[in-house]
Design a protein around this motif. Structure first.
Motif, short mmCIF file in Angstrom:
data_model
loop_
_atom_site.label_atom_id
_atom_site.label_comp_id
_atom_site.label_asym_id
_atom_site.label_seq_id
_atom_site.Cartn_x
_atom_site.Cartn_y
_atom_site.Cartn_z
N LEU A 28 -18.67 2.86 -34.73
CA LEU A 28 -18.69 1.43 -34.42
C LEU A 28 -17.46 1.11 -33.58
N VAL A 29 -17.71 0.57 -32.38
CA VAL A 29 -16.62 0.32 -31.43
C VAL A 29 -16.41 -1.17 -31.27
N GLY A 30 -15.18 -1.60 -31.45
CA GLY A 30 -14.83 -3.00 -31.23
C GLY A 30 -14.18 -3.17 -29.87
N GLU A 31 -14.62 -4.18 -29.14
CA GLU A 31 -14.04 -4.45 -27.83
C GLU A 31 -13.85 -5.95 -27.66
N ILE A 32 -12.93 -6.31 -26.78
CA ILE A 32 -12.74 -7.73 -26.45
C ILE A 32 -13.55 -7.99 -25.18
N LYS B 173 -10.56 -6.03 -34.85
CA LYS B 173 -10.44 -5.03 -35.93
C LYS B 173 -11.12 -5.55 -37.20
N GLN B 174 -10.93 -6.84 -37.48
CA GLN B 174 -11.58 -7.45 -38.65
C GLN B 174 -13.10 -7.35 -38.53
N GLU B 175 -13.61 -7.64 -37.34
CA GLU B 175 -15.07 -7.64 -37.15
C GLU B 175 -15.65 -6.22 -37.27
N VAL B 176 -14.94 -5.23 -36.74
CA VAL B 176 -15.41 -3.85 -36.86
C VAL B 176 -15.39 -3.43 -38.33
N GLY B 177 -14.31 -3.79 -39.01
CA GLY B 177 -14.22 -3.47 -40.45
C GLY B 177 -15.34 -4.13 -41.23
N LYS B 178 -15.63 -5.38 -40.87
CA LYS B 178 -16.70 -6.14 -41.55
C LYS B 178 -18.06 -5.50 -41.28
N ALA B 179 -18.29 -5.06 -40.03
CA ALA B 179 -19.57 -4.43 -39.66
C ALA B 179 -19.78 -3.15 -40.45
N ALA B 180 -18.70 -2.38 -40.65
CA ALA B 180 -18.80 -1.14 -41.44
C ALA B 180 -19.05 -1.46 -42.91
N ALA B 181 -18.30 -2.44 -43.43
CA ALA B 181 -18.44 -2.81 -44.84
C ALA B 181 -19.85 -3.34 -45.13
N ALA B 182 -20.47 -3.97 -44.12
CA ALA B 182 -21.82 -4.52 -44.28
C ALA B 182 -22.86 -3.42 -44.49
#
Length: 234
Positions: free
Chosen positions: A220-224, A10-19
């Motif tokens: 933007l989709v986050g997956e493990i 979730k952090q990484e998806v949020g970061k990708a959007a914020a970028a």
């Protein structure tokens, strides 16, 4: 520091959007756990000087509180004439990028802000992707309190199974930021999200429903993957 893979994702998806947020822009700030990380990272980019001259338009009390916490200046729709980009989550996303939103009961304000944005970025985890809307999530409908009973009857006429959303850790129903109530509706099948969205919004007493048709630009989709967070554009 968290090591939980879901939180990290979730952090990484949020970061990708914020970028994707650029300086000198007006940003719609959405609601929910993943979007909360996007707000945090926008604040961090502002604090470091990497971003300049950003103002946010919050879609909920939660977004407003977070934006203030991370020192993002806020404005209102009265004071601006456009929104450059909005970042928000979703409860379901279909292959046409149509959404169901409203798990946090903020979908009315979200729809106003997200629809105005020149670019609307949706941040979700892979579990939110569905073949057909309504398959995993109930459709939220915001309704003025006096109209709850007649609206529920009309929703049944449309083939839905309506239920008034009740509070958790609160006796009684959930009350939205606008002071209204939320009816969650189970539809076994939503073959035409656009017409259902219009039909529900035409019921007197309904303020807005959680179908977002043709609003999302980027998902933007986050997956493990192999225990590590992986982000892809849908």
């Amino acid at each position: 520091m968290t090591t939980d893979p879901v939180t990290l994702m979730k952090q990484e998806v949020g970061k990708a959007a914020a970028a994707r947020v650029k300086s000198d822009s007006i940003v719609g700030l959405g609601t929910g756990s993943t979007t909360a990380f996007a707000i945090q990272y926008i604040g961090e980019r502002l604090a470091s000087g990497e971003l300049k001259n950003i103002v946010g338009v919050p879609t909920s009390f939660q977004a407003e509180v977070l934006a203030k916490k991370y020192n993002i200046p806020l404005t209102t729709l009265d004071a601006i004439d456009h929104i450059d980009v909005a970042i928000d989550g979703a409860d379901e996303v279909d292959p046409q990028k149509n959404l169901i939103k409203g798990g946090g009961a903020a979908h009315t304000r979200e729809k106003v802000v997200d629809s105005l944005a020149q670019e609307f970025i949706v941040v979700v985890d892979g579990g939110k992707l569905v073949d057909k809307l309504g398959s995993t999530f109930l459709l939220p409908v915001e309704v003025i309190p006096m109209a709850v009973t007649p609206v529920m009857r009309k929703l049944e006429d449309l083939g839905g199974k309506p239920d008034l959303r009740m509070g958790i850790k609160k006796a009684g129903p959930v009350v939205t930021d606008q002071g209204n109530l939320v009816i969650d509706v189970k539809f076994d099948n939503i073959p035409n999200p656009a017409s259902l969205e219009a039909e529900i919004n035409n019921i007197p007493g309904v303020l807005e429903n959680g179908l977002f048709v043709g609003v999302a630009d980027v998902v933007l989709v986050g997956e493990i993957v192999d225990g590590k967070p992986h982000i892809r554009e849908f």
